[in-house]
Design a protein around this motif. Structure first.
Motif, short mmCIF file in Angstrom:
data_model
loop_
_atom_site.label_atom_id
_atom_site.label_comp_id
_atom_site.label_asym_id
_atom_site.label_seq_id
_atom_site.Cartn_x
_atom_site.Cartn_y
_atom_site.Cartn_z
N HIS A 168 34.45 34.01 25.75
CA HIS A 168 35.82 33.56 25.46
C HIS A 168 36.87 34.41 26.18
CE1 HIS A 168 33.54 31.48 22.43
NE2 HIS A 168 33.25 32.62 21.83
N CYS A 169 36.59 34.77 27.42
CA CYS A 169 37.53 35.57 28.23
C CYS A 169 38.17 34.69 29.29
CB CYS A 169 36.80 36.74 28.90
SG CYS A 169 36.19 37.98 27.74
N ALA A 170 39.31 35.12 29.81
CA ALA A 170 39.98 34.40 30.89
C ALA A 170 40.40 35.37 31.98
CB ALA A 170 41.20 33.66 30.36
N TRP A 171 40.26 34.94 33.23
CA TRP A 171 40.73 35.68 34.40
C TRP A 171 41.67 34.75 35.15
CZ3 TRP A 171 35.90 36.22 32.42
CH2 TRP A 171 35.45 37.53 32.20
N ARG A 172 42.91 35.19 35.34
CA ARG A 172 43.92 34.35 35.99
C ARG A 172 44.62 35.14 37.10
NH1 ARG A 172 44.68 33.13 30.41
NH2 ARG A 172 44.46 30.91 30.00
N GLY A 173 44.79 34.49 38.24
CA GLY A 173 45.67 34.99 39.28
C GLY A 173 45.26 36.27 39.98
N PHE A 174 43.97 36.44 40.30
CA PHE A 174 43.53 37.63 41.04
C PHE A 174 43.36 37.29 42.51
CE2 PHE A 174 42.56 38.69 36.71
CZ PHE A 174 43.06 39.99 36.63
N ILE A 175 43.89 38.14 43.39
CA ILE A 175 43.93 37.81 44.82
C ILE A 175 42.62 38.11 45.55
CG2 ILE A 175 46.44 37.94 44.99
CD1 ILE A 175 46.18 40.73 46.15
N GLN A 176 41.69 38.85 44.95
CA GLN A 176 40.35 39.02 45.53
C GLN A 176 39.30 38.33 44.67
OE1 GLN A 176 39.12 43.01 46.58
NE2 GLN A 176 37.04 42.35 47.02
N ALA A 177 39.19 38.72 43.40
CA ALA A 177 38.20 38.09 42.51
C ALA A 177 38.53 38.39 41.06
CB ALA A 177 36.80 38.61 42.82
N GLY A 178 38.22 37.44 40.18
CA GLY A 178 38.33 37.70 38.76
C GLY A 178 37.33 38.77 38.35
N VAL A 179 36.07 38.57 38.75
CA VAL A 179 35.00 39.54 38.51
C VAL A 179 34.35 39.84 39.84
CG1 VAL A 179 32.80 39.96 37.35
CG2 VAL A 179 34.60 38.67 36.17
N TYR A 180 34.21 41.13 40.15
CA TYR A 180 33.66 41.54 41.44
C TYR A 180 32.64 42.65 41.24
CZ TYR A 180 33.60 43.07 46.33
OH TYR A 180 33.22 43.40 47.61
N ALA A 181 31.41 42.40 41.65
CA ALA A 181 30.36 43.43 41.62
C ALA A 181 30.33 44.11 42.99
CB ALA A 181 29.02 42.81 41.28
N GLU A 182 30.61 45.39 43.00
CA GLU A 182 30.71 46.18 44.23
C GLU A 182 29.43 46.08 45.07
OE1 GLU A 182 31.39 48.27 47.31
OE2 GLU A 182 33.05 48.13 45.91
N PRO A 183 29.55 45.70 46.34
CA PRO A 183 28.36 45.51 47.18
C PRO A 183 27.84 46.77 47.86
CG PRO A 183 30.27 44.76 48.36
CD PRO A 183 30.74 45.18 46.99
N LYS A 184 28.65 47.80 48.05
CA LYS A 184 28.22 48.93 48.88
C LYS A 184 28.15 50.26 48.14
CE LYS A 184 29.97 46.69 52.97
NZ LYS A 184 31.04 46.57 53.90
N LYS A 185 29.13 50.58 47.33
CA LYS A 185 29.18 51.88 46.67
C LYS A 185 28.36 51.93 45.38
CE LYS A 185 33.99 52.22 47.99
NZ LYS A 185 35.33 52.24 47.44
N ASP A 186 28.10 50.78 44.80
CA ASP A 186 27.41 50.69 43.51
C ASP A 186 25.96 51.16 43.64
OD1 ASP A 186 26.99 50.10 40.88
OD2 ASP A 186 27.37 47.95 41.08
N LYS A 187 25.55 52.13 42.84
CA LYS A 187 24.16 52.60 42.87
C LYS A 187 23.24 51.69 42.07
CE LYS A 187 25.00 57.52 43.52
NZ LYS A 187 24.76 58.86 42.99
N PHE A 188 23.80 50.93 41.14
CA PHE A 188 23.00 50.07 40.28
C PHE A 188 23.52 48.64 40.35
CE2 PHE A 188 22.85 54.35 38.57
CZ PHE A 188 21.49 54.55 38.47
N ALA A 189 22.68 47.71 40.02
CA ALA A 189 23.02 46.30 40.13
C ALA A 189 23.79 45.80 38.89
CB ALA A 189 21.74 45.49 40.31
N PHE A 190 24.00 44.49 38.85
CA PHE A 190 24.79 43.81 37.83
C PHE A 190 23.91 42.72 37.19
CE2 PHE A 190 28.61 40.81 37.22
CZ PHE A 190 29.15 41.53 36.18
N PRO A 191 22.71 43.09 36.66
CA PRO A 191 21.77 42.07 36.20
C PRO A 191 22.00 41.63 34.76
CG PRO A 191 20.74 44.18 35.98
CD PRO A 191 22.13 44.42 36.56
N GLU A 192 21.35 40.49 34.41
CA GLU A 192 21.35 39.95 33.05
C GLU A 192 22.75 39.90 32.46
OE1 GLU A 192 19.03 42.83 33.47
OE2 GLU A 192 17.64 41.37 34.30
#
Length: 186
Positions: free
Chosen positions: A35-59
């Motif tokens: 029941h969350c909302a993301w409005r008006g973000f110029i890159q992404a509402g939700v963004y999982a970092e592709p390069k710096k993140d040591k761990f993934a975004f699973p499940e």
């Protein structure tokens, strides 16, 4: 093992990202947005970092969430961003609703409206599925490409897409599409 319920993230067309996933010290899993909302973000509402993140975004699951007027609703980009679930969500006026670069996803009972690029862009590493989903007046419903992974699209309704090349583009591994309706082409 976190749950985020009933929060409205509003970028007002100025903020880049609503929820930025960067895990440096622990492996996050079973993260639930309800029941969350993301409005008006110029890159992404939700963004999982592709390069710096040591761990993934699973499940991770998004249940009854709204993504509105974001460049990308949800973008997950790592090889281990597995089992991302969208259930009963709505994407309105986004550039791209769901962007999967690696990982995999399951979309159920979700609605897309007026995506300017595509409702779903998909380059996954494992099988994905889209079921009981609707799309109205988007540029295209689905762009999927991968040489090893399959995609199942079942019982979806797509109407009024704008791309003259088609509502769906699938390349690479076999895909299965059945019980879908495509109406009001360009």
């Amino acid at each position: 093992y976190s749950r985020i319920v009933g929060i409205d993230f509003d970028g007002r067309g100025k903020s880049s990202i609503g929820y930025y996933q960067l895990a440096m010290n622990a492996f996050p899993t079973v993260l639930r947005f309800q029941h969350c909302a993301w409005r008006g973000f110029i890159q992404a509402g939700v963004y999982a970092e592709p390069k710096k993140d040591k761990f993934a975004f699973p499940e991770t699951s998004f249940e009854n969430c709204l993504f509105e007027n974001c460049a990308v609703g949800v973008s997950f980009t790592q090889f281990n961003d597995y089992d991302i679930i969208f259930y009963g969500c709505e994407f309105r006026g986004c550039g791209i609703g769901i962007e999967c670069i690696h990982g995999n996803y399951y979309v159920r009972n979700t609605h897309f409206d007026q995506s300017s690029q595509a409702d779903i862009i998909s380059y996954p590493e494992h099988g994905c599925s889209v079921r009981r989903t609707t799309s109205l007046n988007s540029n295209m419903f689905l762009k999927h490409s991968n040489s090893v992974t399959t995609l199942t699209v079942e019982n979806c309704s797509v109407s009024g897409w704008k791309n003259p090349e088609g509502a769906v583009s699938m390349a690479g591994a076999p895909g299965m599409m059945f019980d879908c309706a495509f109406t009001d082409p360009p």
